[in-house]
Scaffold this motif. Sequence first.
Motif, PDB file in Angstrom:
ATOM      1  N   ILE A  56       0.785  -1.228   0.000  1.00  0.00           N
ATOM      2  CA  ILE A  56       0.000   0.000   0.000  1.00  0.00           C
ATOM      3  C   ILE A  56       0.815   1.275   0.000  1.00  0.00           C
ATOM      4  O   ILE A  56       0.276   2.353  -0.208  1.00  0.00           O
ATOM      5  N   ALA A  57       2.114   1.148   0.222  1.00  0.00           N
ATOM      6  CA  ALA A  57       2.973   2.327   0.264  1.00  0.00           C
ATOM      7  C   ALA A  57       4.410   1.844   0.097  1.00  0.00           C
ATOM      8  O   ALA A  57       4.682   0.645   0.256  1.00  0.00           O
ATOM      9  N   PRO A  58       5.328   2.751  -0.247  1.00  0.00           N
ATOM     10  CA  PRO A  58       6.720   2.304  -0.407  1.00  0.00           C
ATOM     11  C   PRO A  58       7.204   1.525   0.809  1.00  0.00           C
ATOM     12  O   PRO A  58       7.102   2.011   1.936  1.00  0.00           O
ATOM     13  N   ILE A  60       5.892  -0.920   2.371  1.00  0.00           N
ATOM     14  CA  ILE A  60       4.881  -1.372   3.344  1.00  0.00           C
ATOM     15  C   ILE A  60       3.802  -2.233   2.674  1.00  0.00           C
ATOM     16  O   ILE A  60       3.194  -1.819   1.683  1.00  0.00           O
TER      17      ILE A  60
END
Lengths: 146, 96
Positions: A56-58, A60
Amino acid sequence: MELLEKSKLRIVEKSMTPVEALSEVGNFLHEVGSTHASYTEEMIDSFHTLGPYFVIAPSIALAHSKPSSSVIQNDLVLVLCKQPVNFGSKNDPVTLLFGLCAKEAHGHMDVLMKVGEMLEDQDLVSELSECETIEQLYNCIHQKTT
Amino acid sequence: MRELQIQAVCGFGVGSSMLLKMKLSSAFKKINVEANVFTSDVASATSTKSDAIFTSSELAETMQARAKCPVIVINSFVNVAEIDEKVKSFVESLEK
């Protein structure tokens, strides 16, 4: 439910393929008594059908499947991957691999909200990635959320 | 402006979309735009009526062809600046 207590944290030193990493986090949820083993299979199936959208995110990932009879209780665990994992996402490689399970769709809002706030802090995310022990990881998470 | 109907979409509408929903709600509030943000799963999102779909790039690809509203890609679900900016430009696109 307390957010990410020590028994919900794990550090993995070996390198892992996406499926191995999902098995690791899935088995973790199973070992703490929050899911049946079938939940791990469901997570891996969803990776095969829907791709690595849960990254969902760099760096993560929030691995999860849907609420089902495979879930015993709402829970969240964190696996710190010392050898970052490539899932085939733009946000690769992943060091913080969360595993989420919920009995019903809104069963984990408060925990998710806390984690969401915590992960906004990019300095904290890099601090977490550099932790070497469960103790460090725990302190790092709880200094900011309590 | 009427209340906007906004979908936050992930594989099952229960995990990452929940996180995204919270960030989207606060982004709309910041610019004083009324929006009902709700979560959906990738299978039902395109047949659900809404003004926009916010999701990850992987799921956007699978929905783009069938969606009847803009599909907006959020690269990082925890990057408030990115989410605020994309919400703002979506709202501006409606005002034109």
